[in-house]
Design a protein around this motif. Structure first.
Motif, PDB file in Angstrom:
ATOM      1  N   LYS A 139       0.839  -1.196   0.000  1.00 13.99           N
ATOM      2  CA  LYS A 139       0.000   0.000   0.000  1.00 13.99           C
ATOM      3  C   LYS A 139       0.879   1.252   0.000  1.00 13.99           C
ATOM      4  CE  LYS A 139      -3.563  -2.487   0.097  1.00 13.99           C
ATOM      5  NZ  LYS A 139      -3.903  -2.994  -1.224  1.00 13.99           N
ATOM      6  N   TYR A 140       2.005   1.124   0.663  1.00 12.19           N
ATOM      7  CA  TYR A 140       2.933   2.260   0.665  1.00 12.19           C
ATOM      8  C   TYR A 140       3.326   2.620  -0.764  1.00 12.19           C
ATOM      9  CZ  TYR A 140       7.012   5.124   1.401  1.00 12.19           C
ATOM     10  OH  TYR A 140       7.897   6.160   1.357  1.00 12.19           O
ATOM     11  N   LEU A 141       3.731   1.595  -1.513  1.00 14.31           N
ATOM     12  CA  LEU A 141       4.159   1.854  -2.894  1.00 14.31           C
ATOM     13  C   LEU A 141       3.023   2.429  -3.725  1.00 14.31           C
ATOM     14  CD1 LEU A 141       6.395  -1.249  -3.628  1.00 14.31           C
ATOM     15  CD2 LEU A 141       7.091   1.086  -3.106  1.00 14.31           C
TER      16      LEU A 141
ATOM     17  N   ARG B 161      14.972   6.844  -2.197  1.00 19.74           N
ATOM     18  CA  ARG B 161      13.569   7.195  -2.280  1.00 19.74           C
ATOM     19  C   ARG B 161      12.746   5.935  -2.537  1.00 19.74           C
ATOM     20  NH1 ARG B 161      12.824   9.983  -8.284  1.00 19.74           N
ATOM     21  NH2 ARG B 161      10.651  10.104  -7.697  1.00 19.74           N
ATOM     22  N   ARG B 162      11.448   6.035  -2.342  1.00 16.86           N
ATOM     23  CA  ARG B 162      10.497   4.950  -2.605  1.00 16.86           C
ATOM     24  C   ARG B 162      10.713   3.724  -1.727  1.00 16.86           C
ATOM     25  NH1 ARG B 162      10.650   5.421  -9.172  1.00 16.86           N
ATOM     26  NH2 ARG B 162       9.370   7.277  -9.339  1.00 16.86           N
ATOM     27  N   TYR B 163      11.420   3.848  -0.606  1.00 18.09           N
ATOM     28  CA  TYR B 163      11.574   2.711   0.293  1.00 18.09           C
ATOM     29  C   TYR B 163      10.515   2.787   1.376  1.00 18.09           C
ATOM     30  CZ  TYR B 163      15.960   0.690  -1.431  1.00 18.09           C
ATOM     31  OH  TYR B 163      16.909   0.067  -2.179  1.00 18.09           O
TER      32      TYR B 163
ATOM     33  N   MET C   6       0.483   7.027  -6.452  1.00 16.96           N
ATOM     34  CA  MET C   6      -0.708   7.840  -6.674  1.00 16.96           C
ATOM     35  C   MET C   6      -0.473   9.285  -6.242  1.00 16.96           C
ATOM     36  SD  MET C   6      -2.714   5.999  -8.168  1.00 16.96           S
ATOM     37  CE  MET C   6      -4.401   6.476  -8.119  1.00 16.96           C
ATOM     38  N   HIS C   7       0.231   9.443  -5.136  1.00 16.38           N
ATOM     39  CA  HIS C   7       0.549  10.791  -4.670  1.00 16.38           C
ATOM     40  C   HIS C   7       1.288  11.566  -5.768  1.00 16.38           C
ATOM     41  CE1 HIS C   7       2.501  13.993  -2.328  1.00 16.38           C
ATOM     42  NE2 HIS C   7       3.654  13.560  -2.778  1.00 16.38           N
ATOM     43  N   GLY C   8       2.348  10.967  -6.299  1.00 17.34           N
ATOM     44  CA  GLY C   8       3.135  11.655  -7.329  1.00 17.34           C
ATOM     45  C   GLY C   8       2.297  11.956  -8.555  1.00 17.34           C
TER      46      GLY C   8
ATOM     47  N   PHE D 288      13.090  18.276  -6.109  1.00 16.46           N
ATOM     48  CA  PHE D 288      11.963  18.581  -7.008  1.00 16.46           C
ATOM     49  C   PHE D 288      10.719  19.028  -6.265  1.00 16.46           C
ATOM     50  CE2 PHE D 288      10.970  13.916  -6.891  1.00 16.46           C
ATOM     51  CZ  PHE D 288       9.640  13.997  -6.518  1.00 16.46           C
ATOM     52  N   HIS D 289      10.582  18.612  -5.004  1.00 21.52           N
ATOM     53  CA  HIS D 289       9.442  19.157  -4.272  1.00 21.52           C
ATOM     54  C   HIS D 289       9.579  20.659  -4.106  1.00 21.52           C
ATOM     55  CE1 HIS D 289       8.184  15.050  -3.113  1.00 21.52           C
ATOM     56  NE2 HIS D 289       7.004  15.605  -2.972  1.00 21.52           N
ATOM     57  N   ILE D 290      10.795  21.120  -3.829  1.00 25.56           N
ATOM     58  CA  ILE D 290      10.952  22.552  -3.614  1.00 25.56           C
ATOM     59  C   ILE D 290      10.821  23.314  -4.926  1.00 25.56           C
ATOM     60  CG2 ILE D 290      12.543  24.354  -2.883  1.00 25.56           C
ATOM     61  CD1 ILE D 290      13.518  22.536  -0.708  1.00 25.56           C
TER      62      ILE D 290
HETATM   63  C1  HEM Z   1       3.306  18.580   2.210  1.00 24.24           C
HETATM   64  C2  HEM Z   1       3.115  18.017   1.058  1.00 24.24           C
HETATM   65  C3  HEM Z   1       3.951  16.852   0.543  1.00 24.24           C
HETATM   66  C4  HEM Z   1       4.634  15.894   1.228  1.00 24.24           C
HETATM   67  C5  HEM Z   1       4.753  15.727   2.732  1.00 24.24           C
HETATM   68  C6  HEM Z   1       5.250  15.037   0.264  1.00 24.24           C
HETATM   69  C7  HEM Z   1       6.058  13.960   0.573  1.00 24.24           C
HETATM   70  C8  HEM Z   1       6.594  13.092  -0.332  1.00 24.24           C
HETATM   71  C9  HEM Z   1       7.520  12.036  -0.048  1.00 24.24           C
HETATM   72  C10 HEM Z   1       8.087  11.740   1.339  1.00 24.24           C
HETATM   73  C11 HEM Z   1       7.785  11.382  -1.186  1.00 24.24           C
HETATM   74  C12 HEM Z   1       8.732  10.221  -1.382  1.00 24.24           C
HETATM   75  C13 HEM Z   1       8.171   8.928  -1.002  1.00 24.24           C
HETATM   76  C14 HEM Z   1       9.143   7.832  -1.299  1.00 24.24           C
HETATM   77  O1  HEM Z   1       9.998   7.974  -2.188  1.00 24.24           O
HETATM   78  O2  HEM Z   1       9.064   6.776  -0.629  1.00 24.24           O
HETATM   79  C15 HEM Z   1       7.061  12.016  -2.227  1.00 24.24           C
HETATM   80  C16 HEM Z   1       7.095  11.651  -3.533  1.00 24.24           C
HETATM   81  C17 HEM Z   1       6.625  12.455  -4.568  1.00 24.24           C
HETATM   82  N1  HEM Z   1       5.937  13.648  -4.439  1.00 24.24           N
HETATM   83 FE1  HEM Z   1       5.399  14.531  -2.713  1.00 24.24          FE
HETATM   84  N2  HEM Z   1       4.933  15.475  -0.988  1.00 24.24           N
HETATM   85  C18 HEM Z   1       4.147  16.591  -0.866  1.00 24.24           C
HETATM   86  C19 HEM Z   1       3.644  17.374  -1.885  1.00 24.24           C
HETATM   87  C20 HEM Z   1       3.919  17.171  -3.239  1.00 24.24           C
HETATM   88  C21 HEM Z   1       3.616  18.090  -4.304  1.00 24.24           C
HETATM   89  C22 HEM Z   1       2.951  19.464  -4.166  1.00 24.24           C
HETATM   90  C23 HEM Z   1       4.043  17.509  -5.444  1.00 24.24           C
HETATM   91  C24 HEM Z   1       3.957  18.106  -6.837  1.00 24.24           C
HETATM   92  C25 HEM Z   1       4.984  18.175  -7.621  1.00 24.24           C
HETATM   93  C26 HEM Z   1       4.585  16.218  -5.124  1.00 24.24           C
HETATM   94  C27 HEM Z   1       5.093  15.310  -6.041  1.00 24.24           C
HETATM   95  C28 HEM Z   1       5.708  14.131  -5.711  1.00 24.24           C
HETATM   96  C29 HEM Z   1       6.254  13.204  -6.674  1.00 24.24           C
HETATM   97  C30 HEM Z   1       6.230  13.345  -8.199  1.00 24.24           C
HETATM   98  C31 HEM Z   1       6.816  12.141  -5.954  1.00 24.24           C
HETATM   99  C32 HEM Z   1       7.528  10.939  -6.527  1.00 24.24           C
HETATM  100  C33 HEM Z   1       6.650   9.772  -6.475  1.00 24.24           C
HETATM  101  C34 HEM Z   1       7.412   8.586  -6.955  1.00 24.24           C
HETATM  102  O3  HEM Z   1       8.477   8.317  -6.406  1.00 24.24           O
HETATM  103  O4  HEM Z   1       6.926   7.957  -7.914  1.00 24.24           O
HETATM  104  N3  HEM Z   1       4.501  16.046  -3.774  1.00 24.24           N
HETATM  105  N4  HEM Z   1       6.321  13.065  -1.685  1.00 24.24           N
END
Ligand code: HEM
Ligand code: CU
Lengths: 592, 192
Positions: free
Chosen positions: A77-79, A475-477, A84-86, A414-416
């Motif tokens: 579910k984490y993955l 990342r992604r762990y 989905m988040h990204g 990239f988040h920043i």
């Molecule tokens: C407070 C808000 C947010 C938090 C706490 C957050 C946190 C995270 C974290 C911790 C990961 C890495 C998870 C992992 O690699 O195991 C991640 C991945 C990602 N986030 Fe966020 N994020 C937030 C907002 C955003 C926003 C605004 C964007 C828009 C660009 C975004 C885009 C992504 C993408 C593209 C990934 C990569 C997903 C992947 O590895 O396939 N996130 N986020």
């Protein structure tokens, strides 16, 4: 305006199947924010797991049911949630949500057009977006769960339905949803470009366009040129998944079984994906930069510094964004010479980016700044664009990137630079144009609270990630507590997660402010920020066609703030001159 | 109020540019796919396939269809609507001949052991089928627009001044022809 005929279809056509760009803009905004909020909650959930691995959170179990048996997130579910988040954040919130909202709202209003080139295509664009959003969400609930290969859906995880649980139905729905999404995006961009090029009012030459419009134009051009390539990539993936072709697959074993695939290469997918993927970063960013240009100038009561340089730098960024995709692939065994070429083109982007930052700061410099929430978020964008851009120089450099590729350094970067900058631009735009969209004002105090908590939390979350990355945390762990070398990272992870939870609450403040103000906020005057651009010449109430009578004619560029005559007096007695005011005798138009 | 007719005017100003931008997108779509072929070839196990002669016939047919449509447009401009109808009909027929010739090409490939999918396929053989099929998918859109033009001609909807729809349709049709010629050359010199 066509006659007011009252029947039960009015509601349907006004609010649901509207072809009016202003209503479509609101539809995009609300759908985009809803998706964004879901994406945000997902990130908070998986941040709980990362901050306190294995700890049980009962509230979360209540919310997620069997997703988090015993209040602990399951690894698969984490993955799925990360993926989905990204996907949701990048595509649904910051591509469709951002461009869809502001291109739709501002293009006709700021160039002086009654509507988009095709209201019908525009409506379709929204509805495709809506359907793709729904499908993406449904994919969370299918057998095996949502797609789990990361938002970049690299094969073979995405190409072999039997690879991992999320590679099955979830992945299929991901592809279906994204295909529909791409169609939506293409229809939208098509409309934006043609509207800007063909429907400008009299006097609105290209060099009198507000920078928002230039940004939307270049964004849309990037969209029509890059999304089709993603579509082609997805198509080949579908073929591999369902029809047994071998575009991305070769010599593959699964469970000791040799699969029947020869000749393909997963690297091909990476090329196609990142050919979209990098321009996509700017599709997300440029609208935010355009919005910021507009707000920075209006709120500092000064003309934008370097109007032409701003346009030129956006064009340069747009062009360069097509020839840098290889910087995502330094580790694919590419020829070092090619790596050097991609390093070079990538570092070139620093130049136009620096021009933009310089111009923002120069515009603000000694300005008579009104610190509205919109202005704060714009300045916030300038901040994150710098802090995130600086680490881009490191990642763009093949020799350095090899060390931090796929670590939290990248996540921080990239988040920043993309996530925060774009979302700040979006917030700025909402605060600024809320009166135009809803005819009411948002609450400034809550807006300020929203800004300060958000920026503090944002840096609290993403800044420490750079250190995790430098220490090698990948990342992604699902968890890093299994690796002794990361034991001393526990505190940083906890720290990050606390800020992530707080960030979620900060957005509730915004949500309340938004909904409350839309219904109960004080009524907006026609031109609340004393802006010069055409949208503030339209009546507060909305109707199809935008202006009663003739569309106003434009006589000057959009940034005549604090313009004084030879005696040092304001020309019109006010510190701004609307674009509709004819040039005085001997007066020179700005922007040259 | 004045706004009543703005939709008509917007349509007039934007039909052609809308098409041109859409064409740009389609170009990028095929550019993506054909560069995928080039990238795949770099990977080594890329098999050569013989070109069916039917594809050469397709090339001539689609060029002929473009010419006849073009003559149709000229006829409309001159007010010779009878000839225009005939031309559009010929174009329609040629478009079906084109599809038939593509079909023949596929049959030929199939009989020579070159398959679209399955374990005996390679990525080059799959690409060959995929690219031609996708071109036809776009051609179907062109045929629909041809049908619209044909019916409107029969209902005397065009005049020597008013033929925007025909222009849009013909631009797309020429584009499809150009796209096929590009694919054909690409097959000849890159895949085969
Ligand atoms: C407070 C808000 C947010 C938090 C706490 C957050 C946190 C995270 C974290 C911790 C990961 C890495 C998870 C992992 O690699 O195991 C991640 C991945 C990602 N986030 Fe966020 N994020 C937030 C907002 C955003 C926003 C605004 C964007 C828009 C660009 C975004 C885009 C992504 C993408 C593209 C990934 C990569 C997903 C992947 O590895 O396939 N996130 N986020
Ligand atoms: Cu990139």
């Amino acid at each position: 305006m066509s006659a007011h005929h009252h029947n039960e279809n009015d509601f349907l056509f006004k609010y649901i199947f509207s072809t009016d760009h202003k209503m479509i803009s609101k539809q995009f905004l609300i759908t985009g924010f809803t998706m964004g909020f879901i994406g945000l909650v997902m990130s908070t959930l998986f941040r709980l797991q990362l901050g306190w691995p294995g700890e049980s959170f009962e509230i979360v179990e209540l919310l997620m049911g069997s997703w988090q048996e015993g209040g602990v997130m399951a690894p698969d579910k984490y993955l799925a949630l990360v993926t989905m988040h990204g996907t949701i954040m990048v595509f649904f919130l910051l591509t469709a949500g951002l461009s869809g909202t502001f291109s739709n709202l501002l293009i006709p209003l700021q160039i002086g057009a009654r509507d988009m080139a095709s209201g019908f295509l525009n409506m379709l664009s929204y509805w495709f977006f809506f359907v793709s959003s729904v499908i993406m969400l449904i994919s969370l609930f299918v057998e095996g769960g949502a797609a789990s290969a990361g938002w970049t859906i690299y094969p073979p995880l995405s190409a072999l339905p039997e690879a991992i649980p999320g590679s099955g139905a979830g992945m299929t729905l991901w592809l279906v949803s994204m295909a529909i999404f791409i169609v939506s995006s293409l229809l939208g961009s098509l409309n934006y470009i043609v509207t800007i090029l063909n429907l400008r009012t009299k006097g609105m030459s290209m060099t009198r366009l507000p920078l928002t419009i230039w940004a939307f134009l270049i964004t849309a051009i990037l969209g029509v040129l890059s999304f089709p390539v993603l579509l082609s990539a997805a198509l080949l993936l579908v073929m591999d998944r369902s029809f047994g072709t071998s575009f991305y697959l070769s010599d593959i074993y699964i469970g000791g079984q040799v699969l029947d695939h020869t000749g393909g290469s997963p690297i091909l997918f990476e090329h196609l994906f990142w050919f979209l993927g990098h321009p996509e970063v700017y599709i997300v960013l440029l609208p935010a930069l355009g919005i910021t240009s507009e707000i920075v100038s209006t709120m500092s009561r000064k003309p934008i510094f370097g109007y032409r340089a701003m346009i030129g730098s956006m064009m340069a960024i747009g062009f360069l964004s097509f020839i840098v995709w290889g910087h995502h692939m330094f580790l694919t065994g590419m020829n070092p010479f090619l790596g050097a070429v991609f390093t070079f083109t990538t570092l070139l982007i620093a130049i136009p980016s620096a021009v933009k930052v310089f111009n923002y700061i120069t515009t603000l410099w000694k300005g008579n700044i009104v610190f509205s929430p919109a202005a704060l978020f714009s300045v916030g964008l300038v901040s994150t664009f710098i802090t995130g851009g600086v680490t881009g120089l490191i990642l763009g450099n093949s020799a350095l990137d090899i060390n931090v590729h796929d670590t939290y350094f990248v996540i921080g970067h990239f988040h920043i630079v993309m996530g925060l900058s774009a979302i700040f631009g979006m917030f700025a735009g909402v605060y600024h144009w809320f009166p135009k969209m809803f005819g009411r004002m948002m609450n400034n105090k809550l807006g300020n609270l929203h800004f300060w908590t958000t920026i503090i939390c944002a840096y609290g979350v993403f800044f420490p990630m750079h250190f995790l990355g430098l220490a090698g945390v990948p990342r992604r762990y699902y968890t890093n507590s299994e690796f002794p070398m990361f034991d001393n990272m526990v505190d940083i992870n906890e720290f990050i997660s606390m800020f992530a939870v707080l960030a979620l609450f900060a957005q509730l403040v915004f949500m309340f402010n938004f909904i409350y103000s839309a219904f109960r906020g004080p009524r907006a005057p026609q031109n609340p920020w004393k802006g010069t651009t055409l949208e503030w010449t339209t009546p507060v109430e909305h109707f199809h066609g935008n202006w009663y009578g003739d569309i106003p004619e434009v006589h000057r560029w959009p940034y005549d703030y604090s313009k004084v005559d030879a005696n040092g007096e304001y020309v019109t007695g006010e510190d701004y001159i609307p674009q509709t005011t004819p040039l005085g005798e001997g007066e020179k138009d700005g922007g040259h | 109020m004045e706004n009543i007719n703005y939709k008509e005017e917007i349509k007039k100003k934007t039909s052609k540019p809308l098409l041109w931008i859409a064409i740009m997108s389609i170009v990028m779509f095929f550019a993506g796919l054909t560069s995928a072929v080039v990238v795949s070839q770099g990977g080594g196990s890329f098999l050569d396939v013989p070109m069916p002669t039917a594809f050469t016939i397709s090339t001539f047919v689609i060029i002929a269809s473009s010419l006849s449509f073009h003559y149709g447009l000229i006829s409309i401009k001159k007010g010779k609507f009878g000839i225009a109808k005939l031309c559009v009909l010929v174009t329609l027929i040629l478009s079906f001949v084109f599809i038939a010739s593509q079909w023949m090409g596929w049959t030929y490939l199939y009989e020579n052991g070159i398959f679209a999918v399955g374990s005996a396929s390679t990525s080059s053989s799959s690409f060959l089928y995929l690219l031609t099929a996708l071109h036809i998918a776009h051609l179907v859109g062109g045929i629909v627009s041809l049908l619209v033009v044909f019916f409107k001609l029969n209902k005397n909807k065009y005049s020597t001044e008013k033929y925007l729809g025909v222009q849009v349709s013909i631009t797309y049709w020429h584009f499809l022809g150009g796209l096929w010629v590009y694919l054909y050359l690409f097959f000849m010199y890159i895949i085969a």
